[in-house]
Design an enzyme around this catalytic site. Structure first.
Site, PDB file in Angstrom:
ATOM      1  N   ASN A  23       0.800  -1.225   0.000  1.00 23.78           N
ATOM      2  CA  ASN A  23       0.000   0.000   0.000  1.00 23.78           C
ATOM      3  C   ASN A  23       0.832   1.273   0.000  1.00 23.78           C
ATOM      4  O   ASN A  23       0.289   2.362  -0.115  1.00 23.78           O
ATOM      5  CB  ASN A  23      -0.996  -0.023   1.165  1.00 23.78           C
ATOM      6  CG  ASN A  23      -2.052  -1.096   0.949  1.00 23.78           C
ATOM      7  OD1 ASN A  23      -2.197  -1.613  -0.164  1.00 23.78           O
ATOM      8  ND2 ASN A  23      -2.772  -1.454   1.995  1.00 23.78           N
ATOM      9  N   ARG A  92      -8.328  -1.164  -7.952  1.00 26.08           N
ATOM     10  CA  ARG A  92      -9.171  -0.101  -7.418  1.00 26.08           C
ATOM     11  C   ARG A  92      -8.368   1.142  -7.019  1.00 26.08           C
ATOM     12  O   ARG A  92      -8.829   2.277  -7.150  1.00 26.08           O
ATOM     13  CB  ARG A  92      -9.899  -0.672  -6.197  1.00 26.08           C
ATOM     14  CG  ARG A  92     -11.097   0.079  -5.865  1.00 26.08           C
ATOM     15  CD  ARG A  92     -11.848  -0.443  -4.694  1.00 26.08           C
ATOM     16  NE  ARG A  92     -12.984   0.432  -4.535  1.00 26.08           N
ATOM     17  CZ  ARG A  92     -12.906   1.627  -4.029  1.00 26.08           C
ATOM     18  NH1 ARG A  92     -11.759   2.084  -3.586  1.00 26.08           N
ATOM     19  NH2 ARG A  92     -13.974   2.381  -3.962  1.00 26.08           N
ATOM     20  N   ASP A 116     -16.471  -3.178  -4.003  1.00 23.81           N
ATOM     21  CA  ASP A 116     -15.776  -4.451  -4.186  1.00 23.81           C
ATOM     22  C   ASP A 116     -16.130  -5.396  -3.052  1.00 23.81           C
ATOM     23  O   ASP A 116     -17.126  -5.187  -2.354  1.00 23.81           O
ATOM     24  CB  ASP A 116     -14.255  -4.241  -4.325  1.00 23.81           C
ATOM     25  CG  ASP A 116     -13.608  -3.773  -3.016  1.00 23.81           C
ATOM     26  OD1 ASP A 116     -14.321  -3.638  -2.010  1.00 23.81           O
ATOM     27  OD2 ASP A 116     -12.386  -3.569  -3.021  1.00 23.81           O
TER      28      ASP A 116
HETATM   29  N1  EPU Z   1     -14.481   6.142   2.483  1.00 18.87           N
HETATM   30  C1  EPU Z   1     -15.549   6.953   2.213  1.00 18.87           C
HETATM   31  N2  EPU Z   1     -15.393   7.961   1.288  1.00 18.87           N
HETATM   32  C2  EPU Z   1     -14.211   8.176   0.666  1.00 18.87           C
HETATM   33  C3  EPU Z   1     -13.119   7.355   0.958  1.00 18.87           C
HETATM   34  C4  EPU Z   1     -13.285   6.329   1.881  1.00 18.87           C
HETATM   35  O1  EPU Z   1     -16.640   6.783   2.750  1.00 18.87           O
HETATM   36  O2  EPU Z   1     -14.134   9.113  -0.162  1.00 18.87           O
HETATM   37  C5  EPU Z   1     -14.648   5.034   3.439  1.00 18.87           C
HETATM   38  C6  EPU Z   1     -14.478   3.697   2.724  1.00 18.87           C
HETATM   39  O3  EPU Z   1     -15.663   3.283   2.102  1.00 18.87           O
HETATM   40  C7  EPU Z   1     -14.044   2.772   3.826  1.00 18.87           C
HETATM   41  C8  EPU Z   1     -13.249   3.706   4.751  1.00 18.87           C
HETATM   42  O4  EPU Z   1     -13.623   5.046   4.385  1.00 18.87           O
HETATM   43  O5  EPU Z   1     -15.176   2.323   4.507  1.00 18.87           O
HETATM   44  C9  EPU Z   1     -11.746   3.540   4.642  1.00 18.87           C
HETATM   45  O6  EPU Z   1     -11.328   3.836   3.348  1.00 18.87           O
HETATM   46  P1  EPU Z   1      -9.881   4.401   3.007  1.00 18.87           P
HETATM   47  O7  EPU Z   1     -10.050   5.456   1.977  1.00 18.87           O
HETATM   48  O8  EPU Z   1      -9.177   4.772   4.269  1.00 18.87           O
HETATM   49  O9  EPU Z   1      -9.185   3.135   2.389  1.00 18.87           O
HETATM   50  P2  EPU Z   1      -8.594   2.926   0.924  1.00 18.87           P
HETATM   51  O10 EPU Z   1      -7.647   4.024   0.600  1.00 18.87           O
HETATM   52  O11 EPU Z   1      -9.680   2.635  -0.032  1.00 18.87           O
HETATM   53  C10 EPU Z   1      -6.520   1.623   1.850  1.00 18.87           C
HETATM   54  C11 EPU Z   1      -5.870   0.296   1.606  1.00 18.87           C
HETATM   55  C12 EPU Z   1      -6.716  -0.825   2.156  1.00 18.87           C
HETATM   56  C13 EPU Z   1      -6.947  -0.569   3.645  1.00 18.87           C
HETATM   57  C14 EPU Z   1      -7.532   0.831   3.870  1.00 18.87           C
HETATM   58  C15 EPU Z   1      -7.706   1.181   5.327  1.00 18.87           C
HETATM   59  C16 EPU Z   1      -4.652   0.615  -0.450  1.00 18.87           C
HETATM   60  C17 EPU Z   1      -4.490   0.254  -1.867  1.00 18.87           C
HETATM   61  N3  EPU Z   1      -5.687   0.074   0.179  1.00 18.87           N
HETATM   62  O12 EPU Z   1      -7.768   1.588   1.153  1.00 18.87           O
HETATM   63  O13 EPU Z   1      -5.948  -2.007   2.005  1.00 18.87           O
HETATM   64  O14 EPU Z   1      -7.831  -1.540   4.152  1.00 18.87           O
HETATM   65  O15 EPU Z   1      -6.690   1.808   3.254  1.00 18.87           O
HETATM   66  O16 EPU Z   1      -6.510   1.078   6.002  1.00 18.87           O
HETATM   67  O17 EPU Z   1      -3.864   1.347   0.127  1.00 18.87           O
HETATM   68  C18 EPU Z   1      -5.498  -4.298   1.645  1.00 18.87           C
HETATM   69  O18 EPU Z   1      -4.306  -3.991   1.545  1.00 18.87           O
HETATM   70  O19 EPU Z   1      -5.886  -5.503   1.718  1.00 18.87           O
HETATM   71  C19 EPU Z   1      -6.506  -3.226   1.688  1.00 18.87           C
HETATM   72  C20 EPU Z   1      -7.811  -3.429   1.474  1.00 18.87           C
END
Ligand code: EPU
Length: 418
Positions: A23, A92, A116
């Site tokens: 990440n 994604r 997803d």
């Molecule tokens: N959310 C919103 N609105 C937004 C953005 C996020 O409601 O505009 C919500 C999401 O729906 C979710 C929560 O906030 O319920 C957390 O989302 P976040 O944006 O923090 O996560 P992400 O950037 O989509 C990254 C990691 C994930 C990890 C999360 C939380 C990457 C590629 N992915 O996702 O990693 O779970 O942060 O720490 O960096 C994994 O590695 O297996 C994985 C899923």
């Protein structure tokens, strides 16, 4: 489609070294778009997601060359500012190209990622943050079309939730915006701090990464750099959990224990023996873990990406644990598979009640996502008989050589084509 077949048995013993964080590496590949020229990233894990992000960069006009765990990327002077649906569906995190492409070219078209296996996963906070910097967006036939007709200008942004992706998108735009951006309540994950380090190495001016207030002074241009990716705390945590579940003793080298404070605390509470040095962690698992309650939260809280592995451990506990998932609405989907193995689990909204039992029994299961897939393999290390995990492409997205590494610790495990 391959399967992983794991036979429950003896304890895992030995040591394993972790690679760079998925990440962090994925976002650092995207950060390269901010400066034309030759960039270099080292300690890059050899995983499917890195390959997929390479395809996104190829589409934009970059050339990626891999040499072992090093990646050299040539960014063109005139990037093609788009990421189409077939790529965004597979990767994604491609949504992160929105901010840097807008900053560099003034336009960006990125397919709307949609939900997803973990839930709906909206991007409203990404778009609101970029709008504050002067971008305009329309959703046209499933594609987010962004424009910044007057360029981007720094602003004070209050994030309603410390979203990792929104923080990154805003950061990757603000570094080239005119003037100062103040980001209140950003994500504080180690991967964000590492992204800021890479960007500062490219000539950006970012202060406060890892705190609840980041300040970014926009600069007119950035230059390519060479950066080493921070160790993967989730990969480290997964092998530690493997050692604990199997009642063995596993040492993880090349990791940063500070990044796993909450997870190590909970493992100690569960009765594991935890030792740590500057860049290693050693964990020995008890015969029957003690039950532990925990809730997932943004860093430095308990990582949602370690929740399934911890639940796999608690399925063997002597007593009942309550686990609360605060990040994703569908993250408990894998529990049905764990129940097929005999786990006594019930869920109510975002809470799971895990009544530990001394034994699970191996059976065919499906890996629904990266972390749950890994957790099902871990449960199979201690289940009676053999567990066949299908849909292992999910595991390939986040773990290099998962089967070989577990085998090197003594697991009876193999990968087969189905
Ligand atoms: N959310 C919103 N609105 C937004 C953005 C996020 O409601 O505009 C919500 C999401 O729906 C979710 C929560 O906030 O319920 C957390 O989302 P976040 O944006 O923090 O996560 P992400 O950037 O989509 C990254 C990691 C994930 C990890 C999360 C939380 C990457 C590629 N992915 O996702 O990693 O779970 O942060 O720490 O960096 C994994 O590695 O297996 C994985 C899923």
């Amino acid at each position: 489609m391959d399967q992983i077949v794991v036979t429950g048995g003896g304890p895992l013993e030995g040591s394993v070294a972790v690679l760079g964080a998925k990440n962090a590496a994925l976002k650092q590949m995207v950060a390269m778009l901010l400066a034309p020229g030759t960039h270099r990233l080292t300690n890059v894990p050899g995983i499917l997601d890195v390959e997929l992000m390479g395809r996104v960069l190829d589409h934009i006009g970059a050339e990626c060359d891999t040499d072992g765990h090093s990646l050299v990327v040539e960014i063109p002077d005139d990037p093609r500012p788009e990421a189409p649906l077939d790529l965004v569906r597979q990767m994604r995190a491609s949504i992160i190209v929105l901010g840097p492409l807008l900053a560099r070219t003034g336009t960006a078209s990125v397919a709307f990622p949609g939900g997803d296996d973990l839930g709906a996963r909206p991007i409203d906070l990404h778009l609101a943050g970029l709008r504050s910097l002067g971008a305009e967006f329309e959703l046209e036939h499933g594609t987010v079309v962004g424009r910044a007709p007057n360029g981007l200008t720094g602003a004070e942004i209050d994030l309603e939730f410390p979203s990792v992706g929104a923080t990154e998108n805003i950061l990757l735009a603000a570094v080239l915006a005119r003037g100062e951006t103040v980001l209140n309540n950003p994500a504080r994950e180690p991967e964000i701090q590492d992204l800021a380090t890479q960007l500062n190495g490219m000539g950006a001016s970012i202060a406060g990464a890892g705190t609840s207030r980041m300040t970014i002074q926009g600069v007119p241009t950035l230059a390519p750099t060479s950066h080493r990716v921070v160790p993967d705390r989730l990969e480290a945590g997964t092998y530690i959990a493997a050692g604990a579940i199997s009642r063995g003793r596993v040492r993880v080298e090349g990791c940063l224990p500070e990044h796993l404070r909450m997870e190590l605390k909970k493992l100690s509470e569960a009765g594991c023996e935890v030792k740590r040095g500057d860049d290693w962690i050693e964990v020995a698992g008890p015969d029957r873990p003690r039950p532990v309650d925990f809730a997932t939260l943004p860093f430095p809280g308990f990582a949602t990406d370690m929740q399934p592995q911890m639940v796999a451990l608690l399925a063997f506990a002597e007593g009942t644990s309550v686990v609360t998932e605060n990040l994703y609405d569908a993250r408990f989907r894998y529990l049905g598979e764990l129940m097929r193995m005999g786990a006594d689990v019930s869920t109510e909204w975002q809470h799971a009640v895990i009544r530990g039992s001394g034994r699970l029994s191996g059976c065919p299961v499906l890996a629904p996502d990266i972390r749950a897939g890994a957790a099902l393999v871990l449960a199979g290390l201690r289940a009676d008989g053999y567990t066949t995990v299908s849909d292992v492409q999910h595991i390939d997205r986040g773990y290099e050589g998962f089967v070989d590494r577990l085998a090197s610790l003594g697991a009876v495990i193999e990968r087969r084509s189905a």
